[in-house]
Every structure is written in C-alpha cells, then in structure tokens.
Motif scaffolding. Sequence first.
Motif, PDB file in Angstrom:
ATOM      1  N   SER A   1       0.823  -1.212   0.000  1.00 49.49           N
ATOM      2  CA  SER A   1       0.000   0.000   0.000  1.00 49.49           C
ATOM      3  C   SER A   1       0.859   1.266   0.000  1.00 49.49           C
ATOM      4  N   GLN A   2       2.137   1.115   0.331  1.00 46.13           N
ATOM      5  CA  GLN A   2       3.015   2.305   0.354  1.00 46.13           C
ATOM      6  C   GLN A   2       3.685   2.593  -0.981  1.00 46.13           C
ATOM      7  N   VAL A   3       3.616   1.641  -1.906  1.00 44.92           N
ATOM      8  CA  VAL A   3       4.342   1.810  -3.169  1.00 44.92           C
ATOM      9  C   VAL A   3       3.547   2.725  -4.101  1.00 44.92           C
ATOM     10  N   THR A   4       4.190   3.785  -4.574  1.00 44.43           N
ATOM     11  CA  THR A   4       3.476   4.767  -5.407  1.00 44.43           C
ATOM     12  C   THR A   4       3.400   4.288  -6.863  1.00 44.43           C
ATOM     13  N   LEU A   5       2.529   4.932  -7.626  1.00 48.84           N
ATOM     14  CA  LEU A   5       2.379   4.601  -9.046  1.00 48.84           C
ATOM     15  C   LEU A   5       3.691   4.822  -9.791  1.00 48.84           C
ATOM     16  N   GLU A   6       4.361   5.927  -9.457  1.00 43.29           N
ATOM     17  CA  GLU A   6       5.641   6.226 -10.133  1.00 43.29           C
ATOM     18  C   GLU A   6       6.674   5.136  -9.842  1.00 43.29           C
ATOM     19  N   GLN A   7       6.702   4.700  -8.584  1.00 42.56           N
ATOM     20  CA  GLN A   7       7.654   3.631  -8.216  1.00 42.56           C
ATOM     21  C   GLN A   7       7.337   2.340  -8.971  1.00 42.56           C
ATOM     22  N   LYS A   8       6.035   2.049  -9.087  1.00 39.90           N
ATOM     23  CA  LYS A   8       5.639   0.828  -9.814  1.00 39.90           C
ATOM     24  C   LYS A   8       6.071   0.925 -11.270  1.00 39.90           C
ATOM     25  N   GLU A   9       5.844   2.095 -11.876  1.00 41.51           N
ATOM     26  CA  GLU A   9       6.195   2.263 -13.302  1.00 41.51           C
ATOM     27  C   GLU A   9       7.700   2.119 -13.515  1.00 41.51           C
ATOM     28  N   THR A  10       8.476   2.680 -12.589  1.00 39.34           N
ATOM     29  CA  THR A  10       9.944   2.597 -12.697  1.00 39.34           C
ATOM     30  C   THR A  10      10.390   1.141 -12.624  1.00 39.34           C
ATOM     31  N   ILE A  11       9.821   0.431 -11.657  1.00 43.31           N
ATOM     32  CA  ILE A  11      10.194  -0.973 -11.473  1.00 43.31           C
ATOM     33  C   ILE A  11       9.785  -1.807 -12.690  1.00 43.31           C
ATOM     34  N   LEU A  12       8.583  -1.560 -13.189  1.00 39.82           N
ATOM     35  CA  LEU A  12       8.100  -2.369 -14.316  1.00 39.82           C
ATOM     36  C   LEU A  12       8.910  -2.095 -15.581  1.00 39.82           C
ATOM     37  N   TYR A  13       9.397  -0.855 -15.719  1.00 37.84           N
ATOM     38  CA  TYR A  13      10.246  -0.516 -16.873  1.00 37.84           C
ATOM     39  C   TYR A  13      11.534  -1.356 -16.825  1.00 37.84           C
ATOM     40  N   ALA A  14      12.182  -1.343 -15.663  1.00 39.32           N
ATOM     41  CA  ALA A  14      13.432  -2.100 -15.511  1.00 39.32           C
ATOM     42  C   ALA A  14      13.161  -3.600 -15.625  1.00 39.32           C
ATOM     43  N   LYS A  15      12.074  -4.045 -15.020  1.00 37.28           N
ATOM     44  CA  LYS A  15      11.723  -5.478 -15.010  1.00 37.28           C
ATOM     45  C   LYS A  15      11.648  -6.020 -16.425  1.00 37.28           C
ATOM     46  N   GLU A  16      10.973  -5.275 -17.305  1.00 36.88           N
ATOM     47  CA  GLU A  16      10.789  -5.762 -18.674  1.00 36.88           C
ATOM     48  C   GLU A  16      12.129  -5.883 -19.398  1.00 36.88           C
ATOM     49  N   LYS A  17      12.985  -4.874 -19.196  1.00 35.86           N
ATOM     50  CA  LYS A  17      14.277  -4.890 -19.888  1.00 35.86           C
ATOM     51  C   LYS A  17      15.177  -6.014 -19.360  1.00 35.86           C
ATOM     52  N   ILE A  18      15.155  -6.198 -18.048  1.00 37.44           N
ATOM     53  CA  ILE A  18      16.014  -7.247 -17.452  1.00 37.44           C
ATOM     54  C   ILE A  18      15.481  -8.630 -17.845  1.00 37.44           C
ATOM     55  N   GLU A  19      14.164  -8.771 -17.847  1.00 35.64           N
ATOM     56  CA  GLU A  19      13.581 -10.066 -18.249  1.00 35.64           C
ATOM     57  C   GLU A  19      13.915 -10.389 -19.703  1.00 35.64           C
ATOM     58  N   ASN A  20      13.744  -9.399 -20.578  1.00 38.58           N
ATOM     59  CA  ASN A  20      14.044  -9.630 -22.006  1.00 38.58           C
ATOM     60  C   ASN A  20      15.480 -10.088 -22.185  1.00 38.58           C
ATOM     61  N   PHE A  21      16.389  -9.421 -21.495  1.00 37.90           N
ATOM     62  CA  PHE A  21      17.812  -9.771 -21.649  1.00 37.90           C
ATOM     63  C   PHE A  21      18.054 -11.198 -21.172  1.00 37.90           C
ATOM     64  N   HIS A  22      17.523 -11.530 -20.009  1.00 34.96           N
ATOM     65  CA  HIS A  22      17.796 -12.861 -19.443  1.00 34.96           C
ATOM     66  C   HIS A  22      17.109 -13.971 -20.250  1.00 34.96           C
ATOM     67  N   ARG A  23      15.936 -13.685 -20.805  1.00 37.63           N
ATOM     68  CA  ARG A  23      15.262 -14.673 -21.666  1.00 37.63           C
ATOM     69  C   ARG A  23      16.085 -14.925 -22.924  1.00 37.63           C
ATOM     70  N   ALA A  24      16.634 -13.845 -23.484  1.00 40.29           N
ATOM     71  CA  ALA A  24      17.376 -13.965 -24.753  1.00 40.29           C
ATOM     72  C   ALA A  24      18.602 -14.864 -24.603  1.00 40.29           C
ATOM     73  N   PHE A  25      19.162 -14.917 -23.405  1.00 41.96           N
ATOM     74  CA  PHE A  25      20.400 -15.688 -23.209  1.00 41.96           C
ATOM     75  C   PHE A  25      20.176 -16.975 -22.405  1.00 41.96           C
ATOM     76  N   LEU A  26      18.932 -17.434 -22.374  1.00 40.23           N
ATOM     77  CA  LEU A  26      18.630 -18.662 -21.628  1.00 40.23           C
ATOM     78  C   LEU A  26      19.197 -19.880 -22.367  1.00 40.23           C
ATOM     79  N   PRO A  27      20.095 -20.649 -21.738  1.00 37.02           N
ATOM     80  CA  PRO A  27      20.633 -21.834 -22.419  1.00 37.02           C
ATOM     81  C   PRO A  27      19.538 -22.887 -22.621  1.00 37.02           C
ATOM     82  N   LYS A  28      19.622 -23.569 -23.721  1.00 36.12           N
ATOM     83  CA  LYS A  28      18.586 -24.566 -24.047  1.00 36.12           C
ATOM     84  C   LYS A  28      19.211 -25.963 -24.150  1.00 36.12           C
TER      85      LYS A  28
END
Length: 421
Positions: free
Chosen positions: A75-102
């Motif tokens: 309940s303390q997390v602001t909308l701006e904080q959520k947006e900042t986190i989600l921006y970074a989350k997407e970029k970090i996830e994309n990078f780690h998915r791209a290099f996932l060994p198969k």
Amino acid sequence: MNYLEIKTHNDLDKLKLYLAKNQYDEQENTVRKIIKDIREKKDEALFEYCHKFDNFKANKDNINVSNTEFEQALSQVTLEQKETILYAKEKIENFHRAFLPKSCIIEQNGAILGTRVTSVKKAGLYIPGGKAFYPSTALMTIIPAYVAGVDEIYICTPAQNSYINPLLLYIAKLYNIENVFKVGGAQAIAALAYGTQSIPKVDVIAGPGNIYVAFAKKLVYGDVGIDSVAGPSEVMVVSDNCEKLYAAYDLLSQAEHDANAKVYYVGFNKECINKISDKFFELAKTAKRSEITLKSSQNALFIQTTRELAGQIIDEIAPEHLELQLNDPYSFMNSFKNAGAIFIGEYSCETLGDYVAGPNHTLPTSQTARFSSVLSTETFLKKSSIIHYTHKALQQDAPYAIKFAEYEGLFAHAEALKVRL
Ligand SMILES: NC(=O)c1ccc[n+]([C@@H]2O[C@H](COP(=O)([O-])OP(=O)(O)OC[C@H]3O[C@@H](n4cnc5c(N)ncnc54)[C@H](O)[C@@H]3O)[C@@H](O)[C@H]2O)c1
Ligand SMILES: [Zn+2]
C-alpha cells in the motif's frame, strides 16, 4: 592518494604487491564463527545474530515476512515507483530470456548425444540491505531464477529494526514469492546453505553483499552452489581523455556503496590523473553519503600507464565493473580478458547497468572475474549429458571403448560391452 606509475612490464610487480595487501582476516574469522554457530545451533543462533547485527528481535513467528507486512508494504508503493520498477523489469527479463541456455542434441555415428538443461529446485537469493536498500538487486536475482524455472525461491534480506524496504516486497509479490526472511549477513548465507528450523536448505545461493556475505558464500561453496563472490563494489575507469570529468563521477558512484568499495582510474597522462583525482576527492568530501565515501575514497588507486600495458593491469585487477572511455574501445578489448561487466563509451556509465540496461548487476569482485561470471540464468541451471546408442552405433564404437578399458586395466568395463556386441 594511492598512485602507481606502471611504465614497463616489470612495474606490474608494484601492482601485484599493492593488491596482495588487501587482507580481511578479522572479518573472515567472524564469518567462520557465525557459520559454525548456525550449523550447530540453527534458529537459536540465527535469532541471536539478527538481534546483534540488525537490532531485530527475531523469533520463529516473525522471521518470515507476514501477509499483513506484505499488504502494508504494497500500500506504500506509489504509481511512479511501480512504473519505474516495471520498466526495468521488462528490460532485465528480455535480456535474461534472450540468453537462456537450451537443451540440445546432436547425432554422432548413429548415437544421440546431448545436453539436458534443468534448473535447480531451490534457490536462496540474498538481497543486501545494511547501508542501502537494493530493490534493484531483487529484480537482478529473482529474474534469472524465475526465467531459469527454479521451483522454489527464498529470499533473505536484513531487516534493521524489523524494517524491509516496501519496493523489495512489491517486486517479490510480482513473482509470487512468499518466503522473504528477515535475515542478513553471513548468518543468512549459512542458514540457506545448511538449513535451520525456519529457513530451508537450498541448492544455490545467489546475490551480492558486503564483505561478511561474500566471505560466507566463499566458505559454504561446495556444500551449496553460489553465483560468484559478489562482494563490495568495484569500478575501474580506463580513459584516454578527461575533458568531461565523467570518470570522477563514475568512481564516486561505486565509492558510495561501501567503505570497502574499490575504485581504480587508469590514465595515460599525469594531467588527466590529477584532474580526475582532484574532482573525485572533492566529490567524495561533499557527497550525500560522505561518511562512506570519505573512507572508500582512501582505497582509490590511480594508475598512470601506457595503452600497451593497460590490458595487463585490467587482467591483474579483474575489476567487477570496467568502463572504457577510449577512442577505439573495441580494438582495445583484445588486450584483456578479466572483467565482470564492460561498459563501452562515455555514455555507458555503470549506473545504467545497475538499474535498467538489462544485463545483471550482480558481478564477481576481489579479482574473481578471472574465473567467475556475471549472475545469469546459468547460475540456476545445470547440465546433464544424454547418451543414447542403438545396437548399430554400439557396434561401431565398442571396439575402441574396449581397447581403452583394457589400457586402464578395467576389464569389467570391457565385458559390459562385449556381452552386448
Ligand atoms: N558485487 C556486486 O554485484 C554488488 C552489487 C550490489 C551491491 N554490492 C555490495 O553489496 C554490499 C551491501 O552491503 P550492506 O552492508 O549495505 O548490506 P549487506 O546486506 O550486504 O550487509 C548487512 C549485514 O552485514 C552484517 N554485518 C554488518 N556488520 C557486521 C559485523 N561487524 N560483523 C558481522 N556481520 C556484520 C550484518 O549481518 C548485516 O545484516 C556493498 O558492499 C555493495 O558494494 C555488490
Ligand atoms: Zn553500483
């Protein structure tokens, strides 16, 4: 100011001597005792250390973040904080998915041969929180574990006076992680490595921390997997010009992490070294975290060298973060091998890598980039070989395998083949 002039190959000995001076025997002994206590007394010792180091009166009922604490934090997390986190989350996830060994297979002389990639079952993530809060590390540790497919994820983070940063809990909730333990330091690492009544033993521990955390990971390695010895932050800037003074700001950005942080500037002329060091020490005095930067700036090392020797200096120090502010960085990269992360060009400052670029910010320190890698999905993966012969393929390979077995005097090995021919 620590200053070395390295103009010949022999001068590199001065650097080796300088690096060999870094001894932390006292901290290592402290960590050995903490690990022993946790192994022997489990929760009892764990709760005592939480009280001693983080002023948190832990017990079996409050060591795990409760639903109410999660709800309050969210309940303390602001909308701006959520947006900042989600921006970074997407970029970090994309990078780690791209290099996932198969997993993959090949066929060789009729046999099917392959590598099967599976994740570890249980991962323990350490998110530091002594002198600063690191929600960014929550993203950087949870994402590779999640993308790798780890079955159970546990988090340990110090809770000074029982407080945990709400952004960290918001990120844990994004990934449905319910087990967040309010434990920091070497005691957290020992608990995750050996298990206590409250904290489960895991297969791999990942995440950075201060010198106590780093030593603990080193000592428990072998009983449990680790990402790397990701201890107090380091940065090295190699630059062939200093018009813009960017290097001084980048050195300070790592010096503010910890009194034990290490910063290095490698330049090719004395004027630049003077200009950057003057600015750096000026910034360290007036920094917002000056109680830390005044200490860590004492560890700063300024090196004057030639372009030809700079690569060898990098390989010796094997810095966690390396910034190349050079005219032709890509050709220079052929001159060295050891660095945790390499930031190329004057606009790629290390802060971007800490938060939003995408690659992981958890990196090997204290010269371990000679043999360790950045935290990635691979930290949470293991590879098993697949070997599948048909009778025809067996007939082709068996005569050679039988000869090998006989050279080694292992006749039962040979027999196991002969009965199948
Ligand atoms: N290498 C990397 O990838 C990377 C990334 C981010 C941060 N870092 C580093 O993480 C570290 C974070 O450090 P921090 O201190 O803020 O948080 P931390 O969580 O790593 O350490 C806090 C814990 O240290 C222990 N501790 C403190 N003083 C102690 C003492 N005297 N004896 C025994 N234990 C003691 C306590 O248990 C406390 O809970 C910094 O050094 C930073 O540079 C490294
Ligand atoms: Zn940093």
